[in-house]
Write a protein that holds these residues in place. Structure first.
Motif, PDB file in Angstrom:
ATOM      1  N   VAL A 107       6.571 -38.153 -11.590  1.00 52.56           N
ATOM      2  CA  VAL A 107       7.214 -38.907 -12.664  1.00 52.56           C
ATOM      3  C   VAL A 107       8.720 -38.636 -12.657  1.00 52.56           C
ATOM      4  N   PRO A 108       9.516 -39.503 -13.293  1.00 51.44           N
ATOM      5  CA  PRO A 108      10.946 -39.249 -13.407  1.00 51.44           C
ATOM      6  C   PRO A 108      11.214 -37.973 -14.205  1.00 51.44           C
ATOM      7  N   GLY A 109      12.353 -37.355 -13.923  1.00 48.83           N
ATOM      8  CA  GLY A 109      12.708 -36.118 -14.610  1.00 48.83           C
ATOM      9  C   GLY A 109      12.761 -36.250 -16.120  1.00 48.83           C
ATOM     10  N   SER A 110      13.128 -37.423 -16.603  1.00 45.32           N
ATOM     11  CA  SER A 110      13.243 -37.628 -18.043  1.00 45.32           C
ATOM     12  C   SER A 110      11.901 -37.555 -18.760  1.00 45.32           C
ATOM     13  N   TRP A 111      10.803 -37.681 -18.000  1.00 47.08           N
ATOM     14  CA  TRP A 111       9.469 -37.643 -18.594  1.00 47.08           C
ATOM     15  C   TRP A 111       8.679 -36.396 -18.204  1.00 47.08           C
ATOM     16  N   VAL A 112       9.310 -35.442 -17.543  1.00 47.22           N
ATOM     17  CA  VAL A 112       8.584 -34.254 -17.075  1.00 47.22           C
ATOM     18  C   VAL A 112       7.952 -33.487 -18.226  1.00 47.22           C
ATOM     19  N   LYS A 113       8.687 -33.257 -19.307  1.00 46.79           N
ATOM     20  CA  LYS A 113       8.130 -32.469 -20.413  1.00 46.79           C
ATOM     21  C   LYS A 113       6.927 -33.166 -21.045  1.00 46.79           C
ATOM     22  N   THR A 114       7.039 -34.463 -21.259  1.00 47.15           N
ATOM     23  CA  THR A 114       5.925 -35.212 -21.847  1.00 47.15           C
ATOM     24  C   THR A 114       4.684 -35.126 -20.971  1.00 47.15           C
ATOM     25  N   VAL A 115       4.871 -35.292 -19.679  1.00 44.54           N
ATOM     26  CA  VAL A 115       3.747 -35.249 -18.748  1.00 44.54           C
ATOM     27  C   VAL A 115       3.189 -33.830 -18.634  1.00 44.54           C
ATOM     28  N   ALA A 116       4.073 -32.833 -18.617  1.00 41.25           N
ATOM     29  CA  ALA A 116       3.613 -31.442 -18.556  1.00 41.25           C
ATOM     30  C   ALA A 116       2.775 -31.098 -19.789  1.00 41.25           C
ATOM     31  N   ASP A 117       3.209 -31.571 -20.946  1.00 43.77           N
ATOM     32  CA  ASP A 117       2.439 -31.334 -22.172  1.00 43.77           C
ATOM     33  C   ASP A 117       1.080 -32.029 -22.103  1.00 43.77           C
ATOM     34  N   THR A 118       1.066 -33.248 -21.577  1.00 43.44           N
ATOM     35  CA  THR A 118      -0.178 -34.016 -21.476  1.00 43.44           C
ATOM     36  C   THR A 118      -1.156 -33.370 -20.500  1.00 43.44           C
ATOM     37  N   LEU A 119      -0.629 -32.812 -19.417  1.00 42.16           N
ATOM     38  CA  LEU A 119      -1.475 -32.251 -18.365  1.00 42.16           C
ATOM     39  C   LEU A 119      -1.794 -30.771 -18.559  1.00 42.16           C
ATOM     40  N   LYS A 120      -1.259 -30.167 -19.586  1.00 43.14           N
ATOM     41  CA  LYS A 120      -1.471 -28.730 -19.801  1.00 43.14           C
ATOM     42  C   LYS A 120      -2.965 -28.398 -19.834  1.00 43.14           C
ATOM     43  N   GLY A 121      -3.345 -27.424 -19.034  1.00 43.16           N
ATOM     44  CA  GLY A 121      -4.730 -26.982 -18.996  1.00 43.16           C
ATOM     45  C   GLY A 121      -5.643 -27.785 -18.088  1.00 43.16           C
ATOM     46  N   THR A 122      -5.126 -28.866 -17.468  1.00 40.61           N
ATOM     47  CA  THR A 122      -5.971 -29.709 -16.613  1.00 40.61           C
ATOM     48  C   THR A 122      -5.968 -29.255 -15.154  1.00 40.61           C
ATOM     49  N   GLY A 123      -4.953 -28.488 -14.769  1.00 39.59           N
ATOM     50  CA  GLY A 123      -4.829 -28.072 -13.377  1.00 39.59           C
ATOM     51  C   GLY A 123      -4.129 -29.081 -12.493  1.00 39.59           C
ATOM     52  N   VAL A 124      -3.720 -30.230 -13.050  1.00 36.42           N
ATOM     53  CA  VAL A 124      -3.005 -31.236 -12.270  1.00 36.42           C
ATOM     54  C   VAL A 124      -1.509 -30.926 -12.292  1.00 36.42           C
ATOM     55  N   PRO A 125      -0.877 -30.709 -11.141  1.00 34.92           N
ATOM     56  CA  PRO A 125       0.553 -30.383 -11.105  1.00 34.92           C
ATOM     57  C   PRO A 125       1.441 -31.557 -11.507  1.00 34.92           C
ATOM     58  N   VAL A 126       2.629 -31.209 -12.003  1.00 37.48           N
ATOM     59  CA  VAL A 126       3.654 -32.201 -12.326  1.00 37.48           C
ATOM     60  C   VAL A 126       4.699 -32.184 -11.214  1.00 37.48           C
ATOM     61  N   ALA A 127       4.958 -33.345 -10.624  1.00 40.50           N
ATOM     62  CA  ALA A 127       5.973 -33.468  -9.581  1.00 40.50           C
ATOM     63  C   ALA A 127       7.068 -34.407 -10.044  1.00 40.50           C
ATOM     64  N   GLU A 165      -8.216 -38.317 -14.745  1.00 43.18           N
ATOM     65  CA  GLU A 165      -9.448 -39.106 -14.684  1.00 43.18           C
ATOM     66  C   GLU A 165      -9.922 -39.344 -13.253  1.00 43.18           C
ATOM     67  N   TYR A 166      -8.982 -39.665 -12.365  1.00 44.69           N
ATOM     68  CA  TYR A 166      -9.365 -40.014 -11.000  1.00 44.69           C
ATOM     69  C   TYR A 166      -9.293 -38.843 -10.024  1.00 44.69           C
ATOM     70  N   ASP A 178       4.008 -44.378 -24.007  1.00 47.60           N
ATOM     71  CA  ASP A 178       2.580 -44.662 -23.878  1.00 47.60           C
ATOM     72  C   ASP A 178       2.191 -44.859 -22.414  1.00 47.60           C
ATOM     73  N   GLU A 179       3.046 -45.516 -21.647  1.00 53.75           N
ATOM     74  CA  GLU A 179       2.755 -45.753 -20.232  1.00 53.75           C
ATOM     75  C   GLU A 179       2.734 -44.453 -19.436  1.00 53.75           C
ATOM     76  N   ILE A 180       3.671 -43.561 -19.713  1.00 52.20           N
ATOM     77  CA  ILE A 180       3.737 -42.326 -18.932  1.00 52.20           C
ATOM     78  C   ILE A 180       2.586 -41.394 -19.298  1.00 52.20           C
ATOM     79  N   ILE A 181       2.171 -41.391 -20.562  1.00 51.13           N
ATOM     80  CA  ILE A 181       1.009 -40.582 -20.964  1.00 51.13           C
ATOM     81  C   ILE A 181      -0.256 -41.131 -20.318  1.00 51.13           C
ATOM     82  N   ALA A 182      -0.397 -42.453 -20.302  1.00 50.99           N
ATOM     83  CA  ALA A 182      -1.552 -43.063 -19.649  1.00 50.99           C
ATOM     84  C   ALA A 182      -1.567 -42.721 -18.159  1.00 50.99           C
ATOM     85  N   HIS A 183      -0.411 -42.717 -17.553  1.00 51.25           N
ATOM     86  CA  HIS A 183      -0.287 -42.367 -16.140  1.00 51.25           C
ATOM     87  C   HIS A 183      -0.791 -40.937 -15.893  1.00 51.25           C
TER      88      HIS A 183
END
Length: 233
Positions: free
Chosen positions: A49-69, A41-42, A30-35
């Motif tokens: 994010v840590p490598g262990s959460w890259v897929k979750t964050v990539a899925d959350t950000l899909k289509g937003t144009g915000v890169p995952v690092a 939002e901002y 929940d914290e990483i998705i909120a992040h």
């Protein structure tokens, strides 16, 4: 970028220069998705994010144009084998990473193993196929070692030079940012990292040539004399 009056920018206008960072131990789903959602939002330039959460964050950000690092061989840098580092980079990109910070083999550099130092970085560059940022740990190097680290990193094909891995090594200084910018070709950006905690620091680093800003709490800066990019912490 040199003509931009960074001090006059609003918080919203500064946001694209900031890479929103969450790398603490024990992060929940929940914290990483909120992040990730906060990065959208901002209007931050990327979510680190840590490598262990890259897929979750990539899925959350899909289509937003915000890169995952993300980062590897970190927070203790230079402890991963070259083959392991390249393999992890490949996996992180498969999971959705758009850019990767990497620790470098400072011990090899100090031992005079320059080819090994360069090839360790090049292995990640070639395996990943996304922008690679090298954490050079400048305060730990002599002047000759700094020059060698920059030259070898550029030979390896990196997209970014970074002054340090974190505030544990250095509070990012305009002097070190200018040092890297002056020695980088225009196609290579410079990332400022470490102990960046307030707006004044962000503006000062951007004025030194930065294109992205950061702190351990969640931001970071990248610099180049001509380019505006975002970075991670």
């Amino acid at each position: 970028m040199a003509d931009t009056d960074f001090a006059s920018l609003s918080s919203r206008e500064l946001a694209p220069y900031i890479q929103h960072t969450k790398i603490s131990v024990g992060i929940t789903r929940d914290e990483i998705i909120a992040h990730a959602q906060e990065a959208v939002e901002y209007g931050f330039g990327a979510a680190m994010v840590p490598g262990s959460w890259v897929k979750t964050v990539a899925d959350t950000l899909k289509g937003t144009g915000v890169p995952v690092a993300t980062a590897l061989d970190f927070p203790t840098v230079g402890v991963t084998s070259s083959a392991g580092k390249a393999a992890e980079a490949t996996e992180l990109v498969r999971l959705g990473a758009d850019q990767i910070d990497i620790g470098v083999q400072i011990g090899w550099l100090k031992s005079g193993d320059f080819h090994a130092f360069r090839d360790d970085i090049a292995g990640v560059v070639n395996a990943a196929g996304v922008p690679i940022k090298v954490m050079l740990e400048l305060p730990l190097l002599t002047e000759d070692e700094k020059k060698a680290a920059i030259e070898l990193s550029l030979e390896a094909g990196v997209s970014y030079l970074k002054n340090a891995s974190s505030g544990a090594i250095e509070t990012a200084s305009p002097a070190n940012i200018r040092y890297l910018v002056e020695r980088s070709p225009e196609v290579v950006l410079v990332k400022a990292s470490g102990g960046i905690k307030n707006r004044d620091q962000v503006v000062e680093l951007l004025q030194a040539g930065a294109a992205c800003a950061g702190t351990s709490a969640g931001i970071e800066i990248i610099t180049n004399s001509t380019s505006s990019e975002t970075a991670s912490y």
